[in-house]
Write an enzyme that holds these catalytic residues in place. Structure first.
Site, short mmCIF file in Angstrom:
data_model
loop_
_atom_site.label_atom_id
_atom_site.label_comp_id
_atom_site.label_asym_id
_atom_site.label_seq_id
_atom_site.Cartn_x
_atom_site.Cartn_y
_atom_site.Cartn_z
N HIS A 91 3.05 20.44 2.79
CA HIS A 91 2.14 20.81 3.64
C HIS A 91 2.06 22.27 4.01
CE1 HIS A 91 4.58 20.97 7.39
NE2 HIS A 91 5.42 19.95 6.72
N ASP A 208 9.05 25.74 7.75
CA ASP A 208 8.46 24.32 7.65
C ASP A 208 7.04 24.51 7.67
OD1 ASP A 208 7.87 21.54 8.09
OD2 ASP A 208 8.67 21.39 10.03
N GLU A 242 0.20 17.43 8.38
CA GLU A 242 1.41 16.82 8.35
C GLU A 242 1.94 16.82 9.78
OE1 GLU A 242 5.94 16.19 8.16
OE2 GLU A 242 4.90 17.92 8.84
N GLU A 243 1.84 17.96 10.40
CA GLU A 243 2.53 18.10 11.63
C GLU A 243 1.80 17.40 12.93
OE1 GLU A 243 5.13 19.57 12.16
OE2 GLU A 243 5.56 21.12 10.62
N ASP A 263 10.06 19.09 2.04
CA ASP A 263 9.96 19.56 3.13
C ASP A 263 11.43 20.06 3.70
OD1 ASP A 263 9.22 19.95 5.90
OD2 ASP A 263 7.74 18.14 5.66
N HIS A 343 11.72 23.80 13.69
CA HIS A 343 10.55 23.63 14.55
C HIS A 343 11.11 24.87 15.91
CE1 HIS A 343 7.92 19.89 13.58
NE2 HIS A 343 8.75 20.62 12.57
#
Length: 388
Positions: A91, A208, A242-243, A263, A343
């Protein structure tokens, strides 16, 4: 699609050596791809620029691709037979924020885009995308100065309700903000601040999944440069939401039988992810990944001496989940690079990205794990058995 003829089956069984393509994979190029991607803001909901960047790169390599209405990309590689297709997905979207209020003190209230902790937002330099162009600012806690609030800066809870953006404009009221074209709903991108060390670590936000996308781009480079033979058609998918959960729900088509998500793997106590190799996920919060596809990946990693581990992620989902939830009857698996502090202030090692790229490369050059998957629905004949 009719069943494979005997000659096609023979080609699949005679899968050849991948050493030339593996030798073409370069850690330096993965890093170059990553730094270019990091330089392009792409919070979920504001991804057009990075979509255009990847499409331009695909054009430069002569790789055919298609776009969905909103900009998810499907790059197409021809295989020796058309079906069952497979796909590899990463992503392009990242975490970010969105303006929720123009405050009377001339600052901006915000909410997160994607799931990330407010404690990692404190102090971030950001760009606010206004109707009049980008504006710069800093995310700060409401009580930001010890000279004013003393110990209250330590006791204020880390929460998005206790954050605001101090914009770098001469504003001191909500009217001032309006005059400078700030509005509720403006998108906010957080600076990635990448730093590469001489020990091979990359520290940055948004690894990410830009690190995973960089590895996918390197696989595309190696496969096309070496004219690698692919047993079946393969699609490299680059998703844009995606997030926030929708991910690969719209970019697939019915002929894809295997979906490999790329990922991050959470390097942390209680996990067994590989920080310097590739992690093959056996399951995440949505349940186990496909038994046969994951074990096929493990076999490939063993066969080619690729440093790997297995892990299960308890508070994690990826593009594969949205593909299944959208009703696609496909086998899914997840391969991942080792990421510390996901994250948050993220860190990855270049060796992990290279190992990931090598496993993805040998995967796309390997036969489908279950040949019967060329049929969307059919008899028991050819159906696999987990006991074998």
């Amino acid at each position: 699609m009719p069943p494979l003829d005997r000659s096609a089956e023979e080609r699949l069984r005679s899968y050849g050596d991948a050493s030339r393509t593996l030798a073409a994979i370069e850690g330096r190029r993965i890093l170059d791809h990553l730094l270019e991607l990091e330089a392009i803001p792409s919070p979920t909901g504001y991804t057009d620029s990075i979509v255009r960047h990847v499409c331009g790169w695909l054009d430069g390599r002569g790789i055919d691709y298609e776009l969905t209405r909103r900009g998810a990309i499907r790059a197409n590689l021809r295989g020796e037979v058309e079906s069952p297709d497979r796909a590899v997905v990463g992503h392009l979207d990242t975490l970010g924020a969105q303006v929720t209020q123009l405050k009377a003190n001339g600052r901006l209230a915000i909410r997160p885009v994607g799931t990330w902790a407010a404690r990692f937002a404190e102090g971030a330099r950001v760009t606010v995308f206004t109707e009049a162009g980008p504006r710069r600012g800093t995310i700060l806690p409401l009580k930001a100065s010890g000279h004013v609030f003393d110990q209250e800066i330590e006791t204020q809870p880390a929460h998005w309700d206790n954050l605001e953006i101090r914009v770098d404009d001469r504003v001191s009221s909500s009217d001032d903000l309006v005059s400078r074209a700030f509005h509720v709903g403006d998108m906010v991108a957080v600076d990635p601040q990448p730093e590469v060390t001489d020990t091979g670590f990359i520290n940055a936000r948004h690894l990410d999944d830009k690190a995973g996308v960089a590895a996918m781009m390197e696989v595309l480079s190696a496969v096309t440069e070496t004219d690698a033979k692919l047993p079946v058609d393969c699609h490299f998918l680059f998703t844009i939401s995606e997030e926030t959960g929708s991910g690969a729900s719209a970019v697939l088509h019915g002929d894809v039988a295997e979906l490999l998500a790329v990922d991050n793997a959470t390097v942390a106590p209680g996990q067994s992810s590989a920080e310097y190799g590739v992690t093959i996920a056996m399951g995440d919060m949505t349940g186990p990944f496909d038994y046969h596809l994951t074990r096929g990946l493990i076999d490939l990693a063993r066969r080619y001496g690729i440093d790997h581990r297995r892990d299960v992620f308890k508070h994690y989902r990826c593009d594969a989940a949205s593909a299944i939830e959208a009703g696609n009857d496909i086998r899914t698996a997840l391969v991942a690079f080792g990421l510390d502090a996901s994250h948050g202030w993220e860190r990855v090692h270049i060796d992990s990205l290279a190992a990931l790229a090598r496993l993805v490369a040998v995967y796309v050059m390997s036969p489908p794990v279950v040949q019967r998957d060329e049929l969307p629905i059919g008899p028991l004949d050819g159906f696999p058995d987990t006991q074998e």
